[in-house]
Design a protein around this motif. Structure first.
Motif, PDB file in Angstrom:
ATOM      1  N   PRO A 134       0.825  -1.232   0.000  1.00  0.00           N
ATOM      2  CA  PRO A 134       0.000   0.000   0.000  1.00  0.00           C
ATOM      3  C   PRO A 134       0.849   1.267   0.000  1.00  0.00           C
ATOM      4  CG  PRO A 134      -0.758  -1.544   1.673  1.00  0.00           C
ATOM      5  CD  PRO A 134       0.542  -2.079   1.157  1.00  0.00           C
ATOM      6  N   GLY A 135       1.961   1.246   0.744  1.00  0.00           N
ATOM      7  CA  GLY A 135       2.833   2.420   0.796  1.00  0.00           C
ATOM      8  C   GLY A 135       3.500   2.677  -0.538  1.00  0.00           C
ATOM      9  N   ILE A 136       3.961   1.592  -1.182  1.00  0.00           N
ATOM     10  CA  ILE A 136       4.587   1.741  -2.496  1.00  0.00           C
ATOM     11  C   ILE A 136       3.562   2.277  -3.482  1.00  0.00           C
ATOM     12  CG2 ILE A 136       5.698   0.516  -4.395  1.00  0.00           C
ATOM     13  CD1 ILE A 136       6.715  -1.505  -2.325  1.00  0.00           C
ATOM     14  N   ALA A 137       2.354   1.714  -3.428  1.00  0.00           N
ATOM     15  CA  ALA A 137       1.302   2.165  -4.340  1.00  0.00           C
ATOM     16  C   ALA A 137       0.994   3.646  -4.115  1.00  0.00           C
ATOM     17  CB  ALA A 137       0.051   1.328  -4.154  1.00  0.00           C
ATOM     18  N   ALA A 138       0.974   4.049  -2.854  1.00  0.00           N
ATOM     19  CA  ALA A 138       0.685   5.452  -2.560  1.00  0.00           C
ATOM     20  C   ALA A 138       1.779   6.352  -3.124  1.00  0.00           C
ATOM     21  CB  ALA A 138       0.551   5.664  -1.058  1.00  0.00           C
ATOM     22  N   GLY A 139       3.047   5.927  -2.943  1.00  0.00           N
ATOM     23  CA  GLY A 139       4.160   6.706  -3.482  1.00  0.00           C
ATOM     24  C   GLY A 139       4.062   6.812  -4.985  1.00  0.00           C
ATOM     25  N   ALA A 140       3.750   5.676  -5.634  1.00  0.00           N
ATOM     26  CA  ALA A 140       3.641   5.665  -7.091  1.00  0.00           C
ATOM     27  C   ALA A 140       2.462   6.523  -7.544  1.00  0.00           C
ATOM     28  CB  ALA A 140       3.493   4.233  -7.593  1.00  0.00           C
ATOM     29  N   ALA A 141       1.344   6.430  -6.815  1.00  0.00           N
ATOM     30  CA  ALA A 141       0.164   7.210  -7.188  1.00  0.00           C
ATOM     31  C   ALA A 141       0.445   8.708  -7.054  1.00  0.00           C
ATOM     32  CB  ALA A 141      -1.032   6.825  -6.324  1.00  0.00           C
ATOM     33  N   LEU A 142       1.151   9.062  -5.984  1.00  0.00           N
ATOM     34  CA  LEU A 142       1.518  10.476  -5.798  1.00  0.00           C
ATOM     35  C   LEU A 142       2.347  10.969  -6.975  1.00  0.00           C
ATOM     36  CD1 LEU A 142       2.602  10.910  -2.061  1.00  0.00           C
ATOM     37  CD2 LEU A 142       0.957  12.296  -3.305  1.00  0.00           C
ATOM     38  N   ALA A 143       3.350  10.168  -7.350  1.00  0.00           N
ATOM     39  CA  ALA A 143       4.223  10.567  -8.455  1.00  0.00           C
ATOM     40  C   ALA A 143       3.434  10.626  -9.761  1.00  0.00           C
ATOM     41  CB  ALA A 143       5.395   9.597  -8.581  1.00  0.00           C
ATOM     42  N   PHE A 144       2.520   9.672  -9.942  1.00  0.00           N
ATOM     43  CA  PHE A 144       1.724   9.636 -11.173  1.00  0.00           C
ATOM     44  C   PHE A 144       0.875  10.893 -11.313  1.00  0.00           C
ATOM     45  CE2 PHE A 144      -2.075   8.759 -13.602  1.00  0.00           C
ATOM     46  CZ  PHE A 144      -1.600   8.066 -14.703  1.00  0.00           C
ATOM     47  N   VAL A 145       0.161  11.228 -10.253  1.00  0.00           N
ATOM     48  CA  VAL A 145      -0.761  12.358 -10.356  1.00  0.00           C
ATOM     49  C   VAL A 145       0.011  13.673 -10.433  1.00  0.00           C
ATOM     50  CG1 VAL A 145      -1.177  12.629  -7.886  1.00  0.00           C
ATOM     51  CG2 VAL A 145      -2.899  13.332  -9.495  1.00  0.00           C
ATOM     52  N   ALA A 146       1.144  13.741  -9.716  1.00  0.00           N
ATOM     53  CA  ALA A 146       1.954  14.960  -9.783  1.00  0.00           C
ATOM     54  C   ALA A 146       2.494  15.151 -11.197  1.00  0.00           C
ATOM     55  CB  ALA A 146       3.100  14.881  -8.777  1.00  0.00           C
ATOM     56  N   THR A 147       2.892  14.049 -11.837  1.00  0.00           N
ATOM     57  CA  THR A 147       3.381  14.108 -13.209  1.00  0.00           C
ATOM     58  C   THR A 147       2.267  14.537 -14.167  1.00  0.00           C
ATOM     59  OG1 THR A 147       4.978  12.361 -12.773  1.00  0.00           O
ATOM     60  CG2 THR A 147       4.422  12.761 -15.072  1.00  0.00           C
ATOM     61  N   ALA A 148       1.087  13.948 -13.974  1.00  0.00           N
ATOM     62  CA  ALA A 148      -0.021  14.225 -14.887  1.00  0.00           C
ATOM     63  C   ALA A 148      -0.383  15.703 -14.893  1.00  0.00           C
ATOM     64  CB  ALA A 148      -1.229  13.381 -14.515  1.00  0.00           C
ATOM     65  N   LYS A 149      -0.282  16.360 -13.734  1.00  0.00           N
ATOM     66  CA  LYS A 149      -0.702  17.761 -13.691  1.00  0.00           C
ATOM     67  C   LYS A 149       0.467  18.739 -13.770  1.00  0.00           C
ATOM     68  CE  LYS A 149      -0.807  18.153  -8.672  1.00  0.00           C
ATOM     69  NZ  LYS A 149      -1.539  18.495  -7.467  1.00  0.00           N
ATOM     70  N   GLU A 150       1.693  18.219 -13.869  1.00  0.00           N
ATOM     71  CA  GLU A 150       2.867  19.087 -13.939  1.00  0.00           C
ATOM     72  C   GLU A 150       2.834  19.886 -15.239  1.00  0.00           C
ATOM     73  OE1 GLU A 150       6.720  20.828 -13.875  1.00  0.00           O
ATOM     74  OE2 GLU A 150       5.813  19.764 -15.550  1.00  0.00           O
ATOM     75  N   LEU A 151       3.150  21.166 -15.168  1.00  0.00           N
ATOM     76  CA  LEU A 151       3.056  21.996 -16.364  1.00  0.00           C
ATOM     77  C   LEU A 151       4.386  22.563 -16.875  1.00  0.00           C
ATOM     78  CD1 LEU A 151       0.845  22.817 -18.286  1.00  0.00           C
ATOM     79  CD2 LEU A 151       0.424  24.799 -16.886  1.00  0.00           C
ATOM     80  N   PRO A 152       5.115  23.355 -16.060  1.00  0.00           N
ATOM     81  CA  PRO A 152       6.248  24.082 -16.650  1.00  0.00           C
ATOM     82  C   PRO A 152       7.340  23.180 -17.220  1.00  0.00           C
ATOM     83  CG  PRO A 152       6.213  24.343 -14.261  1.00  0.00           C
ATOM     84  CD  PRO A 152       4.923  23.698 -14.643  1.00  0.00           C
ATOM     85  N   ALA A 153       7.781  22.163 -16.473  1.00  0.00           N
ATOM     86  CA  ALA A 153       8.846  21.298 -16.987  1.00  0.00           C
ATOM     87  C   ALA A 153       8.362  20.530 -18.211  1.00  0.00           C
ATOM     88  CB  ALA A 153       9.318  20.329 -15.903  1.00  0.00           C
ATOM     89  N   THR A 154       7.082  20.120 -18.196  1.00  0.00           N
ATOM     90  CA  THR A 154       6.535  19.397 -19.339  1.00  0.00           C
ATOM     91  C   THR A 154       6.505  20.286 -20.574  1.00  0.00           C
ATOM     92  OG1 THR A 154       5.132  18.286 -17.725  1.00  0.00           O
ATOM     93  CG2 THR A 154       4.642  17.889 -20.042  1.00  0.00           C
ATOM     94  N   LEU A 155       6.122  21.551 -20.400  1.00  0.00           N
ATOM     95  CA  LEU A 155       6.083  22.474 -21.540  1.00  0.00           C
ATOM     96  C   LEU A 155       7.473  22.668 -22.137  1.00  0.00           C
ATOM     97  CD1 LEU A 155       3.696  25.329 -20.317  1.00  0.00           C
ATOM     98  CD2 LEU A 155       3.279  23.724 -22.172  1.00  0.00           C
ATOM     99  N   LEU A 156       8.480  22.749 -21.271  1.00  0.00           N
ATOM    100  CA  LEU A 156       9.823  23.049 -21.750  1.00  0.00           C
ATOM    101  C   LEU A 156      10.533  21.815 -22.296  1.00  0.00           C
ATOM    102  CD1 LEU A 156      10.941  25.459 -18.890  1.00  0.00           C
ATOM    103  CD2 LEU A 156      10.751  26.056 -21.299  1.00  0.00           C
ATOM    104  N   LEU A 157      10.208  20.638 -21.773  1.00  0.00           N
ATOM    105  CA  LEU A 157      11.023  19.456 -22.076  1.00  0.00           C
ATOM    106  C   LEU A 157      10.324  18.389 -22.910  1.00  0.00           C
ATOM    107  CD1 LEU A 157      12.662  19.002 -18.548  1.00  0.00           C
ATOM    108  CD2 LEU A 157      13.778  19.839 -20.603  1.00  0.00           C
ATOM    109  N   ARG A 158       9.037  18.589 -23.242  1.00  0.00           N
ATOM    110  CA  ARG A 158       8.355  17.519 -23.972  1.00  0.00           C
ATOM    111  C   ARG A 158       9.021  17.306 -25.328  1.00  0.00           C
ATOM    112  NH1 ARG A 158       4.192  20.567 -27.250  1.00  0.00           N
ATOM    113  NH2 ARG A 158       4.937  22.648 -26.829  1.00  0.00           N
ATOM    114  N   PRO A 159       9.086  16.042 -25.765  1.00  0.00           N
ATOM    115  CA  PRO A 159       9.680  15.769 -27.076  1.00  0.00           C
ATOM    116  C   PRO A 159       8.859  16.421 -28.188  1.00  0.00           C
ATOM    117  CG  PRO A 159       9.445  13.742 -25.797  1.00  0.00           C
ATOM    118  CD  PRO A 159       8.712  14.813 -25.056  1.00  0.00           C
TER     119      PRO A 159
END
Lengths: 526, 367
Positions: free
Chosen positions: A458-483
């Motif tokens: 459950p803890g690993i899943a929570a860590g992964a879920a946190l990273a997943f959702v943070a990535t999904a809504k991340e904007l500035p780095a994605t705008l600058l670095l997307r392929p």
């Protein structure tokens, strides 16, 4: 890649006991890697010509003033909102306390910048809200731009930091202390002020500093609200012939966040553990029991209800003009989020393992992983693009560096959350349990596979879920670095927004909102 | 166009089992047909070089597009879909940001073609840095000389700066014929919107610096700021706010009001023009083949596709209603003809100093 996870605790457990070198090397490598953007920015800023004159220009002073005013106001507002809410949901007989707790944590995982443009659309002279209020004779609502709008949105989506930390402290508060105060003829308020408040003050402080840090790092909200702060200025400078200025601004921003972080670390150390103790002291709200629910209800409606309502209303309107939406954007978001989640969890493992040790080296590794936390996404993006453009050679030219850089940026940004989640799961598993399995003839690997992993899942899943959702809504780095040619839900929504096709963004924004909510529920359950 | 990039992303993010996303490009071809269909129905032939008459495109091509995705993606996808052996990758981003990236990467860029708004500033900056490759006469012959910069780069579609206003709130009679009289109109105080972040705005400021000097430009900007104008994120949002009555008048490109009109029924939007001053600069979005292009012939053939009759019809008819640069194709009927416009007398070469204008606008906190 999941197979590598059970292997980690093994090396780590030994490291914790008798072989620290492997974990230290791995952890050190992770820490050094995530510190790279900060170091690069510092070097670039120092090398920039005209550094002193740029730093003191009127424009930069104005940005500094704006940023500081924003941080102070949002932090105070978050405390004023978070502390009463945490009190209501822990120490009173408010109806539905558990439900409110889940709902009040939710804004933290939702994309606040989508909230921002929902508010921009809702307010204003011909906004949705004015349309709703028109029958009541409301003809004009002020537009929500600039300082007030930014404060509103950032407070709504960042106050849960205070709520969560304060709530934890209040929940572990020894009720007998309050009772003692009450027997000494203190009223509820006086007992709270003189007993509870001093005890939870460090927790409030820690939450407040997280609010301050995330306010400084916020990008989409001030962009949409058109409020000139560091992140916005860095992005604009970087895109308009001002790379040196962007580096200088970034360095200033990093210095401010480091100061905040240093304060945070001291406070965290000062937070002593409460002796749990019997806790039957519940503040009976009496006839205020139901009316008191208006406070959490208002906050939930404002942070979750209003954006949902605006987005759904757009969806029900005529087919919007503008950029056609493709399922591909959602798949890209899912693929990037999944890849980032796996990488972040893997990188977090050695760091989390080290956090059980008290050696100075281990402490440095842990601290440096948090330094990266304080580096806003726009700074990470700017640093990596400059670094790759300067030294990436053929690989950069071929565009082959963007995807690795983007994933790396996610690791840098979201490592600390995953470290926290792993620390409280994998490394909280009693080492005697896998050892017991080994005495029953299991190999070390299969002992961890069959014992440690299920317990820590459950803890690993929570860590992964946190990273997943943070990535999904991340904007500035994605705008600058997307392929090249790659768009995600977030960049699509952003493009639709900046080109003015607000309604075209409704469906993907709703998707992002729903995905974040689901991930949030997973995290809360863990 | 997205096929290659999707492959790349999926390959790299392996393990995150994402399959079955192919075949979702159908909508774009419809978008292209829809955009020019009306016009093509009532005419047999487009009076300009058809795509069919151009050499086939074959190979991989990377285009950096400083034009927004919503406006040009249907056209680019249409071109991509014409040829089996052609694989187009497009990076859409802010035009100034792409210009910066290309300047910084120099010969190391992976882009073959740069397609951008405010061509004199963005493409001009690359030209100055020696990063573009001259076009052949086969290409330049397709376009009137006044819509290109010799053989350095070619305009692809034109736009003119205009004065949108709210027809319910403002009597068009108060709109002066000269941009320099705007600061004196008391009616505009707290009621004026503009779009300083977009390159076309910046082009008109560059024109002002060139025609009337740095000092006059500063005075005008300062006087305008006295009116407490609202800066929007682009021309569309400026016009939308004018239609909403948030402000009642502003400065945008000529086509921005039309895009608002497409998104709702009959918005109260009118459009005026100043005369013979920097307030009504005629500018082009254009395209250049980069010196670093892997296959210059392919890159140039692609540019010629942008000048084909179909593409020019698209610009005239699609959401943008821009001015075609191939004169045989008339602009949209809602627009003044090319001869009715009264743009100031500036060369594209004069509009080159984008950086100087950007620095000036930063100084006033406008971007």
């Amino acid at each position: 890649m999941w197979e590598s996870v059970p292997g980690v605790p093994e090396g780590v457990r030994r490291a914790g006991d008798d072989r620290p070198v492997a974990a230290l090397l791995l952890g050190g490598a992770v820490a050094a890697a995530v510190s790279l953007p900060v170091v690069w920015i510092a070097l670039a800023a120092v090398a920039a010509p005209d550094a002193p004159s740029t730093v003191t220009s009127p424009r930069i002073l104005r940005i500094l003033g704006n940023s500081l005013a924003l941080v102070v106001t949002v932090t105070i507002a978050a405390v004023l909102l978070g502390v009463p809410l945490s009190y209501l949901t822990t120490r009173t007989n408010l109806p539905g306390r558990r439900l409110w707790t889940v709902l009040l944590v939710m804004p933290l995982v939702l994309p606040g910048w989508i909230g921002a443009f929902a508010y921009v659309a809702a307010f204003g002279p011909h906004g949705r809200l004015q349309g709703l209020l028109a029958p009541l004779g409301v003809e004009e609502l002020p537009a929500l731009y600039g300082f007030p709008g930014t404060v509103l949105v950032l407070t709504l989506y960042h106050f849960p930091y205070v709520f969560v930390t304060t709530r934890a402290a209040l929940a572990s508060l020894d009720g007998r202390l309050i009772e003692a105060a009450r027997t000494l003829r203190h009223g509820r308020l006086a007992a709270f002020r003189r007993v509870s408040l001093p005890l939870v003050r460090p927790a409030i402080g820690a939450g407040a500093l997280l609010v301050a840090l995330s306010t400084l790092a916020a990008f989409g909200e001030p962009m949409i609200m058109r409020f000139d702060v560091f992140t916005r200025a860095i992005y604009v400078e970087f895109n308009t012939f001002g790379r040196d200025a962007a580096a200088l601004l970034s360095l200033q921003l990093v210095v401010i966040t480091l100061v905040l972080l240093a304060v945070e670390t001291r406070l965290r150390r000062a937070t002593g553990h409460q002796s749990g103790g019997a806790d039957e002291d519940v503040h009976d709200l009496g006839r205020w029991r139901w009316p008191a629910a208006a406070l959490p209800a208002t906050v939930v409606v404002a942070a979750v209800g209003v954006p949902l309502w605006v987005l759904l209303e757009w969806l029900s309107g005529p087919t919007p003009a503008g950029v056609p939406f493709r399922a591909e954007y959602a798949l890209n978001t899912a693929a990037l989020g999944a890849a980032a989640a796996v990488l972040v969890v893997c990188a977090a493992a050695p760091v989390a393992a080290l956090s059980r040790r008290r050696s100075p080296a281990a402490r440095i590794v842990e601290a440096s992983s948090y330094v990266a936390y304080a580096v806003p996404g726009v700074v990470v993006g700017v640093a990596l693009v400059s670094l790759a453009a300067g030294h990436g050679g053929e690989f950069y030219q071929r565009g082959a560096l963007f995807l690795p850089m983007l994933l790396f940026a996610y690791v840098v940004r979201f490592l600390p959350e995953a470290v926290g989640a792993l620390r409280s799961s994998v490394f909280a598993v009693d080492p005697r349990l896998p050892e017991a399995a080994r005495t029953l003839g299991r190999s070390p690997a299969s002992a961890h596979w069959e014992v440690t992993l299920p317990l820590a899942a459950p803890g690993i899943a929570a860590g992964a879920a946190l990273a997943f959702v943070a990535t999904a809504k991340e904007l500035p780095a994605t705008l600058l670095l997307r392929p090249d040619g790659v768009d995600t839900l977030a960049t699509y929504i952003w493009a639709a927004y900046s080109e003015g096709f607000l309604a075209a963004a409704a469906l993907p924004a709703l998707a992002l909102f729903v995905v974040s909510t689901l991930a949030g529920l997973l995290i809360v359950r863990a | 166009m997205a096929r290659a990039t999707r492959r790349r992303l999926l390959a790299a993010a392996a393990g995150a089992a994402v399959v079955g996303s192919a075949g979702c490009l159908g909508g774009d071809e419809d978008a292209f047909r829809q955009a020019i269909g009306r016009r093509r129905d009532d005419r047999d032939e487009i009076p300009a070089t058809s795509m069919d008459a151009l050499p086939d495109l074959e190979g991989d091509l990377t285009v950096y597009s400083g034009r927004s995705k919503g406006l040009v993606e249907p056209l680019l996808t249409h071109i991509d879909d014409q040829y089996d052996g052609f694989d187009l990758t497009v990076r859409f981003a802010d035009p100034n940001a792409l210009t910066n990236q290309l300047l910084e990467a120099g010969a190391d860029t992976r882009a073959d073609v740069f397609y951008s708004v405010h061509a004199p500033g963005t493409l001009g900056a690359l030209l100055e840095a020696g990063l573009t490759r001259p076009l052949s006469s086969e290409t330049t012959d397709m376009v009137e000389a006044r819509y290109r910069s010799g053989a350095d780069w070619t305009g692809v579609s034109g736009r003119v700066r205009s004065v949108p206003y709210n027809t319910e709130q403002l009597d068009p009679g108060v709109i002066p014929a000269s941009i320099y009289e705007f600061p004196d109109v008391e009616r505009f105080r707290d009621d004026f919107g503009w779009d300083p972040v977009i390159p076309s705005f910046q082009a008109s400021i560059t024109a002002m610096r060139v025609i009337d000097g740095e000092e006059t430009t500063r005075e005008w900007l300062e006087a305008m700021l006295e009116l407490n104008p609202t800066a929007y994120s682009g021309g569309f949002s400026t016009c939308k706010s004018i239609a909403d009555g948030e402000v009642s008048v502003g400065l945008t490109n000529h086509y921005h009001p039309r895009r608002v009109a497409l998104s709702r029924d009959d918005p109260p939007l009118g459009r005026g023009f100043t005369r013979d001053d920097p307030g009504t600069v005629f500018n082009v979005a254009g395209s250049a083949v980069l010196e670093a292009a892997d296959d210059p012939a392919l890159a140039e053939a692609f540019v010629r596709h942008l000048l084909s009759g179909e593409a020019q019809e698209y610009f005239a008819m699609a959401q943008t209603t821009e001015y075609p640069v191939v004169e045989a194709i008339p602009p949209h009927k809602s627009l003044p003809s090319r001869t009715e416009l009264a743009p100031p007398d500036v060369d594209f070469a004069d509009l080159r100093d984008l950086e100087g204008t950007v620095e000036l606008l930063k100084e006033y906190g406008l971007i």
